[in-house]
Motif scaffolding. Structure first.
Motif, PDB file in Angstrom:
ATOM      1  N   SER A   1       0.845  -1.197   0.000  1.00 15.13           N
ATOM      2  CA  SER A   1       0.000   0.000   0.000  1.00 15.13           C
ATOM      3  C   SER A   1       0.880   1.247   0.000  1.00 15.13           C
ATOM      4  O   SER A   1       1.915   1.288   0.677  1.00 15.13           O
ATOM      5  N   LEU A   2       0.469   2.221  -0.767  1.00 16.43           N
ATOM      6  CA  LEU A   2       1.144   3.511  -0.795  1.00 16.43           C
ATOM      7  C   LEU A   2       0.157   4.607  -0.417  1.00 16.43           C
ATOM      8  O   LEU A   2      -0.957   4.652  -0.945  1.00 16.43           O
ATOM      9  N   LEU A   3       0.573   5.457   0.502  1.00 13.23           N
ATOM     10  CA  LEU A   3      -0.190   6.649   0.851  1.00 13.23           C
ATOM     11  C   LEU A   3       0.551   7.852   0.285  1.00 13.23           C
ATOM     12  O   LEU A   3       1.661   8.169   0.725  1.00 13.23           O
ATOM     13  N   PHE A   4      -0.036   8.472  -0.710  1.00 14.05           N
ATOM     14  CA  PHE A   4       0.570   9.651  -1.343  1.00 14.05           C
ATOM     15  C   PHE A   4      -0.066  10.891  -0.710  1.00 14.05           C
ATOM     16  O   PHE A   4      -1.260  11.129  -0.857  1.00 14.05           O
TER      17      PHE A   4
ATOM     18  N   VAL B   1       5.267  10.199   0.664  1.00 11.63           N
ATOM     19  CA  VAL B   1       4.690   8.876   0.442  1.00 11.63           C
ATOM     20  C   VAL B   1       5.064   7.997   1.622  1.00 11.63           C
ATOM     21  O   VAL B   1       6.218   8.013   2.085  1.00 11.63           O
TER      22      VAL B   1
ATOM     23  N   ALA C   1      -3.444   0.592   5.374  1.00  9.92           N
ATOM     24  CA  ALA C   1      -3.400   1.892   4.709  1.00  9.92           C
ATOM     25  C   ALA C   1      -4.526   2.804   5.187  1.00  9.92           C
ATOM     26  O   ALA C   1      -4.305   3.977   5.510  1.00  9.92           O
TER      27      ALA C   1
ATOM     28  N   VAL D   1      -4.543   6.744  -1.764  1.00 13.39           N
ATOM     29  CA  VAL D   1      -4.137   5.401  -1.361  1.00 13.39           C
ATOM     30  C   VAL D   1      -4.246   4.471  -2.559  1.00 13.39           C
ATOM     31  O   VAL D   1      -5.294   4.414  -3.223  1.00 13.39           O
ATOM     32  N   ALA D   2      -3.167   3.757  -2.835  1.00  4.19           N
ATOM     33  CA  ALA D   2      -3.166   2.749  -3.902  1.00  4.19           C
ATOM     34  C   ALA D   2      -2.595   1.457  -3.341  1.00  4.19           C
ATOM     35  O   ALA D   2      -1.681   1.480  -2.509  1.00  4.19           O
ATOM     36  N   LYS D   3      -3.152   0.312  -3.802  1.00  2.17           N
ATOM     37  CA  LYS D   3      -2.749  -0.991  -3.270  1.00  2.17           C
ATOM     38  C   LYS D   3      -2.399  -1.940  -4.411  1.00  2.17           C
ATOM     39  O   LYS D   3      -2.878  -1.789  -5.538  1.00  2.17           O
TER      40      LYS D   3
ATOM     41  N   ASP E   1      -0.536   5.716  -9.422  1.00  2.00           N
ATOM     42  CA  ASP E   1      -1.931   5.488  -9.030  1.00  2.00           C
ATOM     43  C   ASP E   1      -2.246   6.174  -7.703  1.00  2.00           C
ATOM     44  O   ASP E   1      -3.327   6.755  -7.532  1.00  2.00           O
ATOM     45  N   ALA E   2      -1.298   6.113  -6.741  1.00 10.31           N
ATOM     46  CA  ALA E   2      -1.512   6.796  -5.463  1.00 10.31           C
ATOM     47  C   ALA E   2      -1.586   8.302  -5.663  1.00 10.31           C
ATOM     48  O   ALA E   2      -2.382   8.997  -5.018  1.00 10.31           O
TER      49      ALA E   2
ATOM     50  N   TYR F   1      -8.882  11.455   2.444  1.00  5.11           N
ATOM     51  CA  TYR F   1      -8.131  10.484   1.667  1.00  5.11           C
ATOM     52  C   TYR F   1      -9.079   9.785   0.701  1.00  5.11           C
ATOM     53  O   TYR F   1     -10.291   9.698   0.932  1.00  5.11           O
TER      54      TYR F   1
END
Length: 769
Positions: A364-367, A415, A427, A457-459, A472-473, A488
Motif C-alpha cells: 500500500s502507498l499513501l501519497f 509517500v 493503509a 491510497v493505492a494498493k 496510481d496513489a 483520503y
C-alpha cells in the motif's frame, strides 16, 4: 600569486611593498653572514636575530586577531630562547661541544624546541584536519623514515664512534626532536587546504634547522668535520625563513580552518611514500648488523613503517567505503528531511513486489500532499516552509511502523509505503491517523501553524511496476484534493481513465488561443429597477476541432492548475474590452453606459503582470476604467489576503470596478469583505434559486443585501431564471440580475438586439420562457 590580504578578513596587515623590502633585507643579511669575514658576519647574524624577533612580534599583531595568535606566542618564546642560547655560545667559552659548559645553552634550546612543537601543533589544531585526512599518516611515514635514517647514520655513529656520555646523549636528542618537528611540518604541508608562501617558508625554515642539528651532532661526535660557520648559516636560514613567513600576509592561512577534500594520490606524494618505504629496507639490507640495541631500534622503526602503511591502506579503504555509503545515502535520501526519496521508494516497492505473491503481502502507498502549502512559503518565506516540511516528516515518521518506508518525493509531497496482510487495512487506518494528526497545529518558529493534507491510497498484491503504483496513489490524491481536501481517497481503475482524459484535454488546450479555438460569449446583466441592459459578463468558451465543444467546468480548472489561465485570462480581458468598445460605438454617446465583467482566476491575481495588463488594455481601447469590472472569488482572495490586497488596491487605483463573485460559497466573512476595495458583490445562484418561494435561502439573501448595501456595495444576483425570482429580488432592492430569464451567454453576433438602445427593454420579454 594572491596574498591573503585579498581573501581573508582580519586586522590590517603590512603592505606588500613593506613585506618585499623585509624579505629582501633578510636575504641580503643572510648573504652577508654566509660570505663575509667573521667580524662582519657576526654583525649580520646579530641583525638577523634581532630582525627575526621584531618580525615575530609585528606579524601576528598586524595580521591576526588576538584569539588566533596563540601558536605564534609559543614560537615567539622559542625564538627568544634560541637567541639566548646563541648569545651564550658566542660569549661563554667551551659551550660549543660535548662539555659540561654546553649544558648552559642547551638548557635554553630544549624548551625552545618544545615551544616550536607546541606552536606547530596549535596551528594543526586550528586548521582542523579531519580524521580521514591522509596527511596525518603520510606525515608519520615521513617522520618514521627520517627517524630511521637519523638513528642509522647520525645517532648510532655519534654514540658508538666517540663513546657514550651524558653530553653526547643530549646532543643526540636534538635530531630526534627535529624529526618530530619535521613530521608536524610535513603534516601541515601534506594536509589539504591552502598552501600559501608562508607555509613554504616555514617548511624551509624547519628543514634548515633539521640539517643544522644533524651536522652539529655529527661534528660534536667527531664523526664529520663540519665547520661551525656552516651550522650557524643554516640556523640563520631558519631565522630568516621564520621571519619571512610571519610577516607575509598569507601567514593567516596557517591558523585558519581548512576544508578537507581527499582526492587522487598525486605522483609526488606517491614518490615520497615509495622512498620512505624503500630506503629503510635497502639500508637494513646493506648496513651490517651491529649492537643489539641498534638492530632492535632499526627493526622497530621498520615495523612501525609497515604498520603505518597498513594503517593508511585500511583508513583509505574505510574512507572510500564511508564516501560510497554517504554518496549512496545522498542519492536515496532527501537532503532537507533525511527521508527516503523517490529512487529508494521505487527500489523498496519493487523488492516487496518480488515477494508479495509468495508471502501474500498487500503493498500500500499513501501519497500525501499538503493543502495550500504555497501560502506558507508566500506568507512566511521558504525558511519557515522548510521548517514545516521537517516537522511533517517527523510527524509521519512517528505514525509509521518501523518496517514502513516514509519518503519525500516532491516539494510538499510525501509517500508512506506499507506491506502487510490485506485483511489488516493498514493503509486506511494510517490515513485516518494522519488526518487526525494533521488537525493538530505544527509548532514552528513563527508560532502554531495548521495545515491539512490530501491523501491518495493505492494498493497492489504484486505484479505492478513500482512507478505505476506511485502514479496510481498520486492520482487518488488528486481525487481527494478535488473532493474538498483534508481527506483520503482510494484508487480505482476509473481514475486512470479520468487521468488519461485529463492529459488529453490538457494537451489539446495548449495553444488553443493561438489556433483561434477560444471564443468569448457574453451574458446580459440587467438593471433591476429599470429592466434595462447594464452590461455583460464575458465568459470563455472552447470549441476544439478534436474534442468538440468543451465545458468550461472541464477546461478552466486545468488551465488554472497548469498556469495557462494567465495567458488565456489576458486574452479574454483584451477581447472583452475591444468588444465593449465596439458596442459602445454602435450605441452612441447618448445611450446608457455599459460595462463588461471579466473573471480573474487566482493564478492571475497572484501573477505580477495583471495590473500592467489591465492598464495596457484600458489605454489601448480607451474605455472608461469604471466600465471594466473584474470578478474575483472569495476563496481566491482569502488564500493569501495580504498579497491579494496589494494587487486589488493597485487595480482599484486604476479606476476599475472589483466584484466578489459567488458570494456565500466561500469564506463569506464580512470582517474581510470590508477590507477589500470592491464595489460589487455577486450572490451565487445556489441562494437565488429558491427566491420568490418561502424557503431557508430568502433570509440569507435579505441579510446579504442589507449588509452589502450598508457597506456601499452594489449587488448582482446570478442564476435568475424566472420572473418570480426577478420580482422578489427587485422588491428586496437588488441592484442587478443576470440569468437565463434574460438570456444565456452567447456570441456577440447573436446579441445585436441587446445593443440597439430602442430594443433594450423588449429583449427580456423575448428571452423569457
Amino acid at each position: 600569486m594572491l596574498s591573503a590580504d585579498a581573501t581573508v578578513s582580519g586586522p590590517p596587515g603590512l603592505g606588500m611593498r613593506s613585506v618585499r623590502l623585509w624579505h629582501a633585507g633578510g636575504a641580503a643579511l643572510l648573504g652577508v653572514q654566509i660570505v663575509a669575514p667573521p667580524g662582519i658576519g657576526a654583525v649580520a647574524m646579530l641583525l638577523i636575530l634581532v630582525s627575526g624577533l621584531v618580525a615575530i612580534h609585528v606579524g601576528p599583531n598586524r595580521y591576526l586577531r588576538r584569539a588566533d595568535r596563540k601558536p605564534w606566542y609559543y614560537m615567539r618564546a622559542a625564538s627568544y630562547l634560541f637567541v639566548v642560547a646563541a648569545v651564550i655560545r658566542a660569549v661563554v667559552p667551551g659551550t660549543d661541544g660535548p662539555t659540561p659548559a654546553a649544558l648552559i645553552p642547551n638548557a635554553f634550546v630544549v624548551p625552545a624546541y618544545l615551544g616550536l612543537g607546541l606552536g606547530l601543533h596549535a596551528m594543526l589544531r586550528r586548521r582542523r584536519a579531519a580524521e580521514d585526512d591522509p596527511a596525518r599518516t603520510d606525515a608519520m611515514l615521513v617522520g618514521l623514515a627520517a627517524a630511521f635514517l637519523v638513528w642509522t647514520f647520525v645517532i648510532t655513529p655519534a654514540v658508538t664512534d666517540a663513546g657514550l656520555n651524558v653530553y653526547r646523549l643530549i646532543d643526540s636528542f636534538f635530531p630526534i626532536v627535529d624529526v618530530l618537528l619535521l613530521a608536524l611540518v610535513a603534516r601541515l604541508l601534506l594536509a589539504c587546504g591552502v598552501r600559501q608562501p608562508a607555509l613554504w617558508m616555514l617548511v624551509v625554515s624547519t628543514i634548515a634547522m633539521f640539517v643544522a642539528d644533524l651536522l652539529y651532532t655529527l661534528r660534536s661526535a667527531q664523526v664529520l668535520d663540519t665547520p661551525p660557520h656552516v651550522v650557524d648559516s643554516l640556523l640563520m636560514v631558519m631565522f630568516v625563513g621564520m621571519a619571512a613567513a610571519v610577516v607575509h600576509p598569507s601567514m593567516r592561512t596557517l591558523t585558519e580552518p581548512q576544508a578537507v577534500a581527499v582526492g587522487r594520490l598525486s605522483r609526488l606524494r606517491l614518490v615520497v611514500i615509495t622512498v620512505v618505504l624503500v630506503v629503510p629496507i635497502v639500508v637494513t639490507s646493506l648496513v651490517p648488523l651491529s649492537t643489539l640495541v641498534n638492530d632492535v631500534v632499526r627493526a622497530v622503526l621498520c615495523v612501525l613503517l609497515v604498520l603505518t602503511v597498513l594503517g593508511r591502506v585500511v583508513r583509505s579503504n574505510n574512507s572510500r567505503a564511508r564516501a560510497e555509503a554517504a554518496m549512496r545515502r545522498r542519492a536515496t535520501h532527501d537532503a532537507l528531511t533525511d527521508l527516503a526519496n523517490r529512487e529508494l521508494l521505487a527500489e523498496t516497492v519493487s523488492a516487496w513486489g518480488d515477494r508479495a505473491a509468495a508471502e501474500r503481502l498487500e503493498i500500500s502507498l499513501l501519497f500525501l500532499d499538503l493543502d495550500r502549502f504555497k501560502m506558507v512559503n508566500d506568507h512566511w518565506g521558504h525558511q519557515v516552509g522548510d521548517e514545516l516540511l521537517r516537522a511533517v516528516a517527523a510527524r509521519l515518521g512517528g505514525q509509521a511502523r518501523a518496517e514502513d518506508l516514509v519518503c519525500r518525493v516532491g516539494g510538499d509531497e510525501f509517500v508512506v509505503a506499507l506491506a502487510g496482510p490485506s485483511h489488516l487495512r493498514l493503509a486506511e487506518s494510517l490515513a485516518d491517523r494522519l488526518l487526525t494528526e494533521f488537525a493538530r497545529p505544527f509548532r514552528l518558529s513563527v508560532g502554531d501553524v495548521v495545515i491539512s493534507a490530501s491523501i491518495g491510497v493505492a494498493k497492489s498484491h504484486g505484479g505492478v511496476h513500482a512507478l505505476e503504483l506511485i502514479r496510481d496513489a498520486d492520482t487518488a490524491m488528486y481525487k481527494a484534493k478535488g473532493s474538498g481536501r483534508n481527506a483520503y481517497a482510494l484508487f480505482d481503475t476509473s481514475l486512470r481513465e479520468q487521468v488519461r482524459d485529463r492529459v488529453k484535454l490538457e494537451q489539446a488546450l495548449r495553444g488553443a488561443s493561438e489556433r483561434g479555438e477560444l471564443a468569448v460569449h457574453f451574458q446580459p446583466i440587467i438593471d433591476t429597477p429599470s429592466d434595462e441592459l447594464d452590461g455583460f459578463e464575458a465568459l470563455m468558451r472552447w470549441e476544439s476541432p478534436e474534442l468538440g465543444s468543451v465545458s468550461p467546468m472541464e477546461f478552466i480548472p486545468i488551465a488554472e492548475e497548469t498556469g495557462m489561465i494567465v495567458e488565456m485570462g489576458a486574452w479574454l480581458l483584451r477581447e472583452s474590452a475591444y468588444q465593449l468598445r465596439e458596442w459602445m460605438a454602435v450605441r452612441g454617446p447618448d445611450a446608457r453606459p455599459l460595462h463588461v465583467s471579466v473573471n480573474v482566476a487566482v493564478r492571475q491575481l497572484r501573477d505580477g503582470s495583471l495590473v500592467a495588463i489591465v492598464d495596457d488594455v484600458l489605454r489601448e481601447t480607451g474605455l472608461p476604467a469604471d466600465s471594466l469590472w473584474l470578478e474575483i472569488t472569495e476563496s481566491g482572495v482569502m488564500e493569501d489576503i495580504d498579497a491579494a490586497l496589494l494587487t486589488l488596491n493597485a487595480l482599484h487605483a486604476l479606476g476599475v470596478t472589483l466584484c466578489i463573485d459567488d458570494f456565500g460559497t466561500g469564506y463569506s466573512s464580512l470582517s474581510y469583505l470590508h477590507r477589500l476595495p470592491v464595489g460589487v458583490v455577486k450572490i451565487d445562484r445556489s441562494f437565488v434559486k429558491d427566491c420568490g418561494s418561502p424557503g431557508a435561502n430568502e433570509p440569507i439573501v435579505r441579510s446579504v443585501l442589507a449588509m452589502t448595501h450598508a457597506m456601499g456595495h452594489r449587488v448582482v444576483a446570478e442564476g435568475v431564471e424566472t420572473a418570480r425570482q426577478r420580482d422578489w429580488l427587485r422588491e428586496q432592492g437588488c441592484d442587478l440580475v443576470q440569468g437565463w430569464l434574460y438570456g444565456k451567454a452567447d456570441r456577440p453576433a447573436n446579441l445585436t438586439a441587446w445593443i440597439q438602445p430602442s430594443k433594450t427593454r423588449a429583449a427580456p420579454a423575448r428571452s423569457a420562457r
